[in-house]
Design an enzyme around this catalytic site. Structure first.
Site, PDB file in Angstrom:
ATOM      1  N   TYR A 108      74.709 -33.216 -84.424  1.00 15.96           N
ATOM      2  CA  TYR A 108      75.800 -32.475 -85.064  1.00 15.96           C
ATOM      3  C   TYR A 108      77.035 -33.359 -85.234  1.00 15.96           C
ATOM      4  O   TYR A 108      77.640 -33.401 -86.305  1.00 15.96           O
ATOM      5  CB  TYR A 108      76.138 -31.239 -84.232  1.00 15.96           C
ATOM      6  CG  TYR A 108      77.136 -30.320 -84.875  1.00 15.96           C
ATOM      7  CD1 TYR A 108      76.785 -29.529 -85.969  1.00 15.96           C
ATOM      8  CD2 TYR A 108      78.440 -30.216 -84.384  1.00 15.96           C
ATOM      9  CE1 TYR A 108      77.700 -28.673 -86.558  1.00 15.96           C
ATOM     10  CE2 TYR A 108      79.360 -29.364 -84.970  1.00 15.96           C
ATOM     11  CZ  TYR A 108      78.981 -28.592 -86.053  1.00 15.96           C
ATOM     12  OH  TYR A 108      79.907 -27.749 -86.645  1.00 15.96           O
TER      13      TYR A 108
ATOM     14  N   ALA B 287      77.169 -36.644 -85.353  1.00 12.27           N
ATOM     15  CA  ALA B 287      76.889 -37.668 -86.360  1.00 12.27           C
ATOM     16  C   ALA B 287      76.998 -37.093 -87.766  1.00 12.27           C
ATOM     17  O   ALA B 287      77.554 -37.719 -88.675  1.00 12.27           O
ATOM     18  CB  ALA B 287      75.500 -38.261 -86.130  1.00 12.27           C
TER      19      ALA B 287
ATOM     20  N   ILE C 138      85.226 -21.604 -83.284  1.00 13.63           N
ATOM     21  CA  ILE C 138      85.413 -20.382 -84.057  1.00 13.63           C
ATOM     22  C   ILE C 138      84.549 -19.274 -83.462  1.00 13.63           C
ATOM     23  O   ILE C 138      83.430 -19.510 -83.003  1.00 13.63           O
ATOM     24  CB  ILE C 138      85.024 -20.606 -85.542  1.00 13.63           C
ATOM     25  CG1 ILE C 138      85.810 -21.780 -86.138  1.00 13.63           C
ATOM     26  CG2 ILE C 138      85.237 -19.331 -86.367  1.00 13.63           C
ATOM     27  CD1 ILE C 138      87.313 -21.586 -86.182  1.00 13.63           C
TER      28      ILE C 138
END
Length: 260
Positions: A159, A161, A192
């Site tokens: 993620y 990268a 979030i």
């Protein structure tokens, strides 16, 4: 008068929290929106929730070149062109140490999060260019990166990268597409309140996701997670003529996460 009156937009990852919130906001601001995601039933539900004749959907895998061409063509056929691409589709992948990370999972994250953005830009940009000349603010491409695009983190090598990679892709696209009056920027959310963060929390400590969340909250100066609607606000700014002199930039919406 809406900030996107008469504009035509594609929102990928539209069945997820940020995508659905942004699509709804774009429609309220006057845009016609094509929703794109892999889950046909979830897309239909988002379309029903938004309502009206300025929203349509097409199920597609953004990492597949034929699918990317298909959702772009469907948008042009339904609405007559494209002004805005919100390249938002993304997956978190597994949470695991780099030395133990499965190659197949790594490749899948990069395929969706990076190749998916590349293909979206490649197929949508020529259509955006047809409508961008002479328009105030021109066309706009907004890419969802993350705070993970500017910092590192344990357990999320794929993620991290991928979200770094799309910033480089954004900068290249901003340089290449500027002569066509197309702006390209990233929005970089912090933590979030949505499904993705629940997944990351639960994978990091199965059965103790709430403790992981407390750790994240301690890293956010504002002391809370953001909302999908707060990211939609930034995407709207970048999609609209209000950001007419903004291109090639990283827009953090992270409650101060990377300020510490």
């Amino acid at each position: 008068m809406g900030k996107l009156d008469g504009k035509i937009s594609i929102v990928t990852g539209a069945a997820g929290g940020i995508g659905a919130a942004t699509a709804a906001r774009f429609v309220r601001e006057g845009a016609s929106v094509m929703l794109v995601d892999r889950d046909d039933a979830a897309l239909a539900e988002v379309a029903r929730a938004i309502g009206g004749d300025r929203v349509a959907y097409v199920a597609a895998d953004v990492s597949d070149p034929d699918h990317a061409r298909r959702y772009v063509d469907a948008t042009v056929q339904r609405f007559g062109g494209i002004d805005v691409l919100f390249a938002n589709a993304g997956i978190e992948g597994r949470v695991a140490p780099l030395t133990e990370y499965p190659v197949a999972d790594f490749d899948r994250v990069l395929a969706v999060n990076v190749r998916g953005v590349f293909l979206g830009i490649q197929h949508a940009a020529p259509h955006i260019a047809l409508r961008s000349r002479g328009q105030g603010g021109g066309g706009s491409i907004v890419i969802t990166s993350s705070v993970a695009g500017v910092v590192g983190s344990r357990g999320l090598c794929a993620y991290i990268a991928s979200k770094h990679a799309v910033i480089g892709l954004m900068k290249t696209a901003a340089c290449e597409l500027a002569p066509l009056n197309i702006r390209v920027n990233t929005v970089n959310p912090g933590p979030i309140e949505n499904r993705m963060m629940r997944s990351i929390e639960d994978q990091a400590a199965p059965g103790h996701g709430d403790d992981v969340k407390k750790g994240f909250l301690g890293m956010v100066p504002l002391g809370r997670y953001g909302t999908n609607e707060e990211i939609a606000n930034v995407a709207l700014f970048l999609a609209s003529a209000e950001s007419s002199y903004c291109t090639g930039a990283v827009f953090l919406a992270d409650g101060g996460f990377v300020a510490q």
